[in-house]
Design an enzyme around this catalytic site. Structure first.
Site, short mmCIF file in Angstrom:
data_model
loop_
_atom_site.label_atom_id
_atom_site.label_comp_id
_atom_site.label_asym_id
_atom_site.label_seq_id
_atom_site.Cartn_x
_atom_site.Cartn_y
_atom_site.Cartn_z
N GLN A 1 -5.02 -1.48 10.11
CA GLN A 1 -4.65 -2.77 9.52
C GLN A 1 -5.11 -3.90 10.44
O GLN A 1 -4.79 -3.92 11.63
CB GLN A 1 -3.13 -2.84 9.32
CG GLN A 1 -2.64 -4.09 8.63
CD GLN A 1 -3.08 -4.14 7.18
OE1 GLN A 1 -3.04 -3.14 6.48
NE2 GLN A 1 -3.49 -5.31 6.73
N ASP B 1 -11.32 2.34 3.90
CA ASP B 1 -11.50 0.89 3.82
C ASP B 1 -12.97 0.51 3.75
O ASP B 1 -13.31 -0.63 3.46
CB ASP B 1 -10.86 0.21 5.05
CG ASP B 1 -9.66 -0.66 4.65
OD1 ASP B 1 -9.40 -0.80 3.45
OD2 ASP B 1 -9.00 -1.20 5.56
N LYS C 1 0.83 -1.21 0.00
CA LYS C 1 0.00 0.00 0.00
C LYS C 1 0.86 1.26 0.00
O LYS C 1 0.56 2.24 -0.71
CB LYS C 1 -0.93 -0.01 1.22
CG LYS C 1 -1.97 -1.13 1.17
CD LYS C 1 -2.66 -1.31 2.52
CE LYS C 1 -3.58 -2.52 2.51
NZ LYS C 1 -4.19 -2.80 3.83
#
Length: 935
Positions: A100, A125, A56
């Site tokens: 995460q 997200d 990422k």
């Protein structure tokens, strides 16, 4: 049937990333200095998480997104994670962030709580319940979609096969892929079936799908024979299975039996190289989209603030009724609206808060806004409405002209609230609310000043007592006690030794002569200038005798109490620029002289550190709001005669940073321009280094009539007829005072806007005459104001004039050089500002000027203490008195605050209560806890 066409996620994602890179480049060109920013919050050190994050970060760098990786240790707790999330939510430079998963912590952390703590508008997200709910309802343009389903949709669209009307089958119902995939296909007009582990006859259901998306985490669970011929197959699985042919003994497979399925499907994604690269590309796309949304709402420097609408009534109700009719917004919400972070704000209930000085440090590189000072002509005893004008002006600039604007006002003393004056928070429809909070304890700053001041007073008399009753050796032994057989000087004692020229740190090495010099301040009681204070009007404390208890062994002296806001500590608070500066100023406060004529300071008493501790919260400005929802700093309230009469430098500096270069900060100076404005420029601006842009000079018809020879105006009595009937002659004669105050303001090189505060008894001819004469005699503009009756709407013309004046050329200059002798500085103020022919230093004043110069205080600015009711020393002389000599009775020093204050007349520093004080009307409703009786 021909084998399926491969949907190459690597190639498609590369194209998307290239488009995003171009978009980011364009954004940076359109808004110089702007960069989309992504933050990734990781807990622990899982290898798979590290791998995903690196992918990422690399993608973000390639596109031009600034990505930040915040890596927390495995010992991190849930509350610590929440603090980081709150910080990222409030950081306007971060446009998107993700946590995460999984959270690799030794401590129990509720993942659902953590995810839902993310601000939905930054949840790139797409995992918060808010975004999931919006997706489920079909609000696709007002939510973020989880990256894997979003990437799957892009792959399906890449086939060119219409989605609408197709039968889509989703195998898997996870929150991250299956469930949002169902919603996404549904709102793209497919007919969707979701299958899961409990679905009967799964093979038959799969065989119905024109579009098949599989996300089960089961290697090759979906067999080729299940696939409907010609179906689009999207395989989200990443599974590792044994393979002896591979060097590492395993291979990656999807959730679909790829080799079988490609013989029946029309399009299929490979594993790896299909959905995986698309997931990362969609994360980047959501981040760029979030940045775009931010720019759409965000006008550079503009607050996104919600204003309150006023329900104007005629006749205008009482101030307290108006205050109660408007519900203030939660102060935490206002703080967020003006760009403060939660860690910079300490809430005191729902309507007031303190702002930490860390906000100033964070914003130190931001350019300041426009700085406006509101002052007035020489007032009547009724006052001319400076506070009301200040609030009306900021309401007009903010709620009506949509400018970033802050009011910075003084905190009123509690004493007059219960005495003769009543509340002070503006008036009418131009107020600070809630009025009762503003006028009573607020956040306790004045109580802190009272405690600190009286600690100094107690230290003075205790030190005199102990020095009179002990030998040098006994005194030294108690000042530097032996602890566990060891004597040590405290830090403050070491600083005293250095001031005395004694370069020693070991108490045992001092000579008898050095012990005497160190231990004895030898205060001359006749020179004590420090008084005890109380925030209550109490006339019987104006002169008292202390020390009458037998324990004080006959050591009595005459003393007095002042009102708390008269304390030098209040002036220190108003003029300090930092916590460190306040500590230094508190230490410098001179409380008396020794019998040898040397100044004795709070630092000599050893109390300055303790004072700083008592004042550590008081230094933080208090945030409140106006009736129309614009922000107000209420901070410090020094006397306008023996002190400089202005709110704090710190509040102004923070406000100037918060409003930004196009915004406005409006502050008020006490009394008329000859006193408050002169001190604002020569004392406050000198210490702050800030440069004002506009002076707003408040005038009224009644004040001009008084200066033109009208009858005496007395507070509490009806106005004589001359003040309520049109009389242009009186107005024109009285204009001389306004003309002089315009000249005084222009002497400092700043444009002047005259605000004619209109009352219902004024005529249009009178108001127009004042405006015309003001413009003819040097005012940048002069406008009629009706903000008391109409709020910000009534000050709209004033606000527009201030905007124009702020753009006009100016050349700010101070009135005198600090290096001039004390007498010369006083003379310059008297002649240039008051119009005196000269000054006369009476013997006591002459003696003090010599003493202070000898003690090293001659270079301090001057803070004149004279009547506010006349330009001269005689309150009965109105208009512009001439031919007078200004008598200087005495000179005193506020060394810590940083000025000398010459006394022109006698100044009362402790008000008394009238026959019928305001407290007769003040009470509390025990059921609602509502305060009644404030004006």
């Amino acid at each position: 049937m021909a084998p399926a066409e491969i949907l190459n996620g690597k190639e498609i994602s590369a194209q998307i990333r290239a488009r995003l890179k171009n978009q980011v480049t364009q954004l940076k060109e359109q808004v110089p200095g702007f960069t989309p920013r992504l933050a990734i919050l990781q807990v622990g050190n899982r290898d798979d998480s590290n791998l995903y994050i690196n992918v990422k970060l690399k993608a973000a760098e390639e596109i031009g997104i600034k990505a930040t990786h915040i890596k927390l240790p495995r010992t991190t707790t849930e509350s610590e994670v929440m603090k980081y999330i709150t910080s990222l939510n409030e950081d306007s430079t971060v446009h998107g962030f993700l946590v995460q998963l999984p959270l690799d912590s030794e401590n129990s952390i509720n993942t659902e709580e953590v995810i839902n703590a993310i601000a939905p508008e930054k949840d790139v997200d797409g995992l918060t319940s808010i975004n999931a709910g919006k997706l489920a309802r079909g609000d696709l343009n007002d939510c973020f979609i989880p990256c894997t389903p979003k990437g799957c949709l892009e792959l399906i669209k890449e086939t060119g096969v219409p989605i609408a009307g197709r039968h889509a089958v989703v195998v898997g119902r996870s929150k991250i892929v299956g469930a949002p995939m169902h919603d996404l296909l549904l709102w793209n007009n497919a007919t969707v079936t979701t299958c899961h582990s409990k679905t009967a006859h799964l093979d038959e259901e799969v065989n119905k799908g024109d579009i098949l998306v599989v996300a089960t985490g089961q290697p090759e669970m979906v067999k080729g024979e299940w696939i409907k011929p010609g179906a689009i197959v999207i395989d989200c699985g990443i599974n590792y299975v044994p393979d002896d042919k591979k060097p590492n003994g395993r291979k990656v497979v999807g959730d679909v039996a790829y080799d079988e399925a490609k013989e029946r499907a029309s399009f299929i994604t490979p594993v790896p190289g299909g959905v995986g690269p698309m997931t990362v590309a969609m994360l980047m796309q959501s981040t760029v989209e979030s940045a775009k949304r931010f720019l759409e709402k965000f006008k550079p420097g503009k607050w996104m603030i919600q204003y309150n609408n006023l329900n104007l009534k005629t006749p205008v109700p009482s101030d307290i009724d108006i205050s109660r009719s408007c519900k203030p917004k939660p102060i935490g919400k206002l703080a967020r609206e003006i760009g403060l972070l939660s860690e910079e704000v300490e809430l005191y209930g729902e309507t007031k808060a303190k702002v930490l000085l860390s906000a100033l440090e964070r914003l130190k590189h931001r350019p300041d806004g426009k700085y406006v000072v509101v002052t007035g002509i020489t007032p009547t005893p009724l006052g001319e409405g400076k506070s009301t004008t200040t609030i009306g002006l900021v309401q007009a600039l903010g709620a009506h002209l949509y400018q970033n604007v802050f009011a910075c006002v003084r905190q009123p003393s509690q004493g007059p609230t219960f005495g003769i004056k009543g509340g002070a928070a503006g008036g009418g429809y131009s107020q600070v609310i809630p009025m009762e909070e503003f006028n009573l304890h607020l956040t306790g700053d004045i109580h802190a000043i009272t405690a600190a001041n009286n600690l100094v007073a107690a230290a003075i008399d205790a030190r005199i007592f102990h020095e009179l009753t002990q030998t040098d050796k006994a005194l030294f032994n108690r000042l530097v006690p032996s602890v566990n057989g060891v004597r040590r000087f405290s830090d403050i004692q070491i600083r005293r030794l250095k001031r005395l020229g004694i370069e020693k740190t070991d108490p045992t090495t001092l000579t008898d002569e050095e012990i005497n010099r160190f231990a004895r301040l030898d205060i001359d009681p006749e020179t004590i200038t420090w008084q005890r204070v109380l925030d209550t009007n109490d006339r019987f404390l104006r002169k008292i005798t202390i020390g009458q208890a037998p324990t004080e062994k006959g050591h009595t002296r005459t003393a007095q109490f002042d009102i708390s806001v008269a304390s030098e500590i209040m002036a220190v608070l108003a003029l300090t620029t930092s916590l460190e500066d306040m500590r230094e100023r508190l230490g410098k406060m001179v409380v008396a002289s020794s019998k040898k004529g040397e100044p004795v300071s709070a630092e000599d008493l050893g109390v300055s550190g303790a004072l700083t501790v008592l004042m550590k919260d008081a230094i933080k400005p208090n945030l409140m709001q106006t009736l129309e929802g614009t922000p107000v700093f209420v901070h410090a309230g020094p006397f306008a005669n023996i002190a400089h009469g202005n709110s704090s430098i710190i509040a102004d500096r923070i406000a100037l940073k918060l409003v930004g270069p196009e915004g406005f900060v409006v502050t008020e100076a006490g009394f008329g321009a000859d006193i408050g404005m002169e001190k604002f420029f020569n004392i406050k601006c000198r210490y702050s280094g800030l440069c004002p842009h506009v002076v707003v000079l408040v005038a009224t018809v009644r004040a001009l009539k008084m200066h033109g020879g009208g009858p005496t105006v007395t507070a509490g009595l009806p106005l004589p007829k001359a003040y309520i009937q049109e009389n242009l002659e009186l107005v024109e004669k009285g204009f001389s005072n306004l003309k002089k105050q315009i000249e005084n303001a222009r002497m400092f090189g700043i444009p002047v806007v005259v605000a004619v505060n209109a009352f219902k008894t004024d005529t249009e001819s009178e108001l127009d005459l004042i405006s015309r004469l003001s413009r003819e005699h040097g005012a940048f503009d002069a406008v009629k104001c009706t903000h008391w009756a109409e709020g910000g709407k009534g000050a709209l013309a004033l606000a527009q004039a201030v905007q124009r004046a702020a753009q006009a050329p100016s050349s700010f200059q101070l009135l005198y050089d600090l290096k001039l002798p004390v007498e010369d500085k006083i003379r310059i103020i008297a002649q240039k500002i008051y119009g005196a022919d000269d000054i006369e230093l009476l013997p006591e004043a002459q003696h003090k000027a010599e003493v202070y110069t000898k003690q090293g205080f001659g270079n301090l600015p001057i803070c004149m203490a004279k009547t506010h009711l006349s330009l001269s020393h005689n309150p009965e002389q109105k208009g512009v008195p001439t031919g007078f000599i200004l008598p200087i009775r005495d000179i005193r020093a506020s060394v810590g605050a940083g000025f000398l204050y010459p006394l022109v007349g006698t100044m009362s520093t402790m008000p008394g209560l009238p026959t019928r004080p305001c407290f007769y009307d003040i009470d509390l409703d025990p059921e609602t806890e509502q305060v009644n009786g404030l004006f």
